[in-house]
Design an enzyme around this catalytic site. Structure first.
Site, PDB file in Angstrom:
ATOM      1  N   ASP A 112      14.146   9.360  23.652  1.00 21.02           N
ATOM      2  CA  ASP A 112      15.576   9.632  23.837  1.00 21.02           C
ATOM      3  C   ASP A 112      16.213   8.533  24.693  1.00 21.02           C
ATOM      4  O   ASP A 112      16.155   8.582  25.917  1.00 21.02           O
ATOM      5  CB  ASP A 112      15.748  11.012  24.501  1.00 21.02           C
ATOM      6  CG  ASP A 112      17.225  11.365  24.722  1.00 21.02           C
ATOM      7  OD1 ASP A 112      18.090  10.661  24.156  1.00 21.02           O
ATOM      8  OD2 ASP A 112      17.490  12.353  25.443  1.00 21.02           O
ATOM      9  N   LYS A 160      21.372   5.916  28.178  1.00 19.30           N
ATOM     10  CA  LYS A 160      20.921   6.300  29.517  1.00 19.30           C
ATOM     11  C   LYS A 160      20.751   5.061  30.389  1.00 19.30           C
ATOM     12  O   LYS A 160      20.511   3.969  29.866  1.00 19.30           O
ATOM     13  CB  LYS A 160      19.561   7.008  29.418  1.00 19.30           C
ATOM     14  CG  LYS A 160      19.594   8.406  28.838  1.00 19.30           C
ATOM     15  CD  LYS A 160      18.183   8.983  28.796  1.00 19.30           C
ATOM     16  CE  LYS A 160      18.158  10.375  28.187  1.00 19.30           C
ATOM     17  NZ  LYS A 160      18.874  11.383  28.965  1.00 19.30           N
ATOM     18  N   ASP A 175      10.224  13.562  25.585  1.00 18.22           N
ATOM     19  CA  ASP A 175      11.310  14.448  25.154  1.00 18.22           C
ATOM     20  C   ASP A 175      10.937  15.250  23.899  1.00 18.22           C
ATOM     21  O   ASP A 175      11.787  15.871  23.281  1.00 18.22           O
ATOM     22  CB  ASP A 175      12.576  13.616  24.910  1.00 18.22           C
ATOM     23  CG  ASP A 175      13.859  14.415  25.112  1.00 18.22           C
ATOM     24  OD1 ASP A 175      13.794  15.467  25.772  1.00 18.22           O
ATOM     25  OD2 ASP A 175      14.908  13.983  24.603  1.00 18.22           O
ATOM     26  N   ARG A 212      20.187  19.712  21.303  1.00 15.07           N
ATOM     27  CA  ARG A 212      20.821  20.896  20.728  1.00 15.07           C
ATOM     28  C   ARG A 212      21.211  20.674  19.274  1.00 15.07           C
ATOM     29  O   ARG A 212      21.247  21.622  18.483  1.00 15.07           O
ATOM     30  CB  ARG A 212      22.029  21.295  21.586  1.00 15.07           C
ATOM     31  CG  ARG A 212      23.125  20.289  21.645  1.00 15.07           C
ATOM     32  CD  ARG A 212      24.018  20.469  22.868  1.00 15.07           C
ATOM     33  NE  ARG A 212      23.385  20.015  24.111  1.00 15.07           N
ATOM     34  CZ  ARG A 212      23.959  20.079  25.316  1.00 15.07           C
ATOM     35  NH1 ARG A 212      25.169  20.581  25.460  1.00 15.07           N
ATOM     36  NH2 ARG A 212      23.319  19.653  26.380  1.00 15.07           N
TER      37      ARG A 212
END
Ligand code: BES
Ligand code: MN
Ligand code: ZN
Length: 502
Positions: A274, A281, A292, A355
């Site tokens: 990720d 990030k 992750d 999600r």
């Protein structure tokens, strides 16, 4: 190569000249049988050593005595089991871990399972002890080609657990081995680097479960497109690696002749790396985002455990495997994607990708398998670390019964969960101006708005979401874990299945 441990069970025997592990109660009390086994001379020597070192048999206290008088063992390891109150609540898995941590360079060891009469030393206790030993010696070092001088090269130790019911222990140990195997699989997957463990490589690992009788289907991008898992595919579209969904089915409930029983469904976030995507990030610590996929790893480990111990239950495991990368084809903030079940999502932050993976899986499992419940696991939010640290996973659930059973299973295994709230007030925070919902809800209550997002895809199916961002990776050392990837959740969910669904 990792450390190897081979455990067998036998009637007690002190003839072996390896490491001899003995349990001593608070106050330096030897069990009657232990005294008889080792003889007066050895006991006197050990008691003198204990006195000199202030070893009193307090719980978790350890004393190593080299070349003890009167017995052939090269080393005696005295392990404190505390007073009667502590002995009543001994955690044998942790105790096994503690012992395994004392074996050092031993190649042979005997554990004498004797204590005061009030201490439980049955077959089940021995099997739990063995589980803890396996969990402790796990080591992920196969990328190290050089060893420092003070590092022993991979060790291999034979352990005999001496007790009165070796046959019973051997049987109970089959269960422990299945669970230990599942945890090791989960840990390996989490520890593997992201250049090696791509979505396709991960799927291949999951396919290994077919050897145990698990039915494994791997869906590729073309099939996922046809099914309509557009939210999941949107996360992977900026990666050179193709996305995959793996469906694992275990049919162990043979009582429901012909009639299909409602399966238990376990769903895992498998973001193999990720970066955050276009909402990239910061550099510091980004390497941790190889973990992750700990939710997906747990699901694979759990399916292994259930199949290896032939659990009498129907269970399915579904994992979404994607890599979240920024490139010319990556999704953007502002994009609107249509999920599998038709609900539309406005992307606010491409780093809230978990999600998006899970929502398609949840809705798909809900529609296709009509499960008894759905439990999803995900390293979903940094905010859960702020709330709960690494001691508890966040539990969000629409079902009080399921929630209570998860909490109890957590207490029983030490993989504890803490329930967090859901509710319409939080739900409002993810309403979108342009679509049905946004993929982030602002700065506050980040773990709850993430859970609230998932809830919109579960329908009436009893559901629980475990946010394992704090417990699944970068784990603090414990008696039963020295691994970066903890394999968290395998023991918890195996216990849930065993205690409430078989
Ligand atoms: N995988 C991360 C969450 C995470 C953080 C896991 C730290 C393990 C350790 C997740 O995809 C993420 O980036 N979440 C964001 C959500 C935010 C953009 C709303 C976060 O937590 O910052
Ligand atoms: Mn993210
Ligand atoms: Zn993530």
């Amino acid at each position: 190569m990792s450390n190897e441990i081979k455990i067998t069970f036998a009637e007690p025997n002190v003839a072996d000249s390896g490491t001899l592990v003995m349990f001593i109660a608070e106050g330096g009390v030897y069990g009657r049988e232990l005294s008889a086994l080792i003889g007066k001379k050895a006991e006197n020597h050990l008691k003198r050593a204990a006195e000199a070192e202030h070893f009193t048999g307090k719980e978790k206290q350890v004393l190593v005595v080299p070349a003890p008088d009167g017995i052939a063992a090269g080393r005696a390891v005295l392990v404190g089991i505390g007073g009667s109150k502590q002995r009543n609540e001994t955690n044998y898995v942790n105790l096994g871990g503690l012992i395994a941590g004392q074996l050092g360079k031993a190649t042979q060891a005997t554990v004498l399972m004797y204590g005061p009469e009030d201490w439980r030393v049955d077959a089940a206790a021995a099997a739990e002890l063995a589980l803890g030993m396996h969990l402790r010696v796990y080591d992920f070092d196969h990328y190290k080609t050089k060893k420092k001088d003070d590092e022993a090269k991979s060790t291999s130790v034979k352990v005999v657990i001496g007790l009165h019911d070796p046959a019973g222990a051997k049987k109970a140990y089959k269960y422990s081995e299945a669970v230990a195997g599942g945890v090791a699989i989960a840990r390996n997957l989490v520890n593997e680097p992201p250049n090696v463990l791509t979505p396709t490589a991960f799927a291949k690992q999951a396919a290994e479960l077919s050897k145990l009788g698990v039915n494994v289907d791997i869906l590729d991008e073309k099939q996922l497109g046809k099914i309509g898992m557009r939210a999941l595919l949107a996360v992977g579209q900026g990666s050179r690696q193709e996305s995959r969904v793996v469906i694992m089915r275990w049919h162990g409930d043979k009582s429901s002749k012909g009639k299909k029983s409602k399966p238990l469904a376990f769903i895992g976030k498998g973001v193999v790396f990720d970066t955050g995507g276009i909402s990239i990030k910061p550099a510091a610590g980004m390497e941790d985002m190889k973990g992750d996929m700990a939710g997906a790893a747990c699901v694979v480990g759990l399916m292994h455990a259930l199949a290896a111990r032939k659990a009498k239950v129907d269970a399915i495991g579904v994992i979404g495997l994607v890599e979240n990368m920024p490139d010319g084809n990556a999704q953007r903030p502002g994009d609107i994607v249509k999920s599998y079940d038709g609900q539309t999502i406005e992307i606010i932050n491409t780093d809230a990708e978990g999600r998006l993976v899970l929502c398609d899986l949840l809705a798909y499992v809900r529609d296709h398998y009509k499960p008894a419940f759905m439990i999803n696991l995900a390293t979903l939010t940094g905010a859960i670390l702020v709330a709960l640290g690494q001691e508890n996973a966040g539990l969000f659930s629409t079902d009080d019964g399921l929630s209570d059973r998860l909490t109890a299973s957590g207490r029983a295994t030490g993989e504890t969960v803490w329930r967090m709230p859901l509710g319409p007030a939080y739900d409002k925070m993810i309403d979108s101006r342009f679509a049905d919902m946004k993929n982030t809800g602002g700065r506050f209550a980040g773990s709850i708005t993430a859970a609230q997002f998932l809830r919109r895809f579960v329908g009436d199916v009893p559901w629980a979401h475990l946010d394992i961002a704090g417990t699944g990776m970068a784990s603090p050392n414990s008696d039963i874990n020295r691994s970066w990837g903890s394999g968290w959740g395998v023991r918890l969910l195996d216990r849930l299945v065993h205690d409430y669904h078989e």
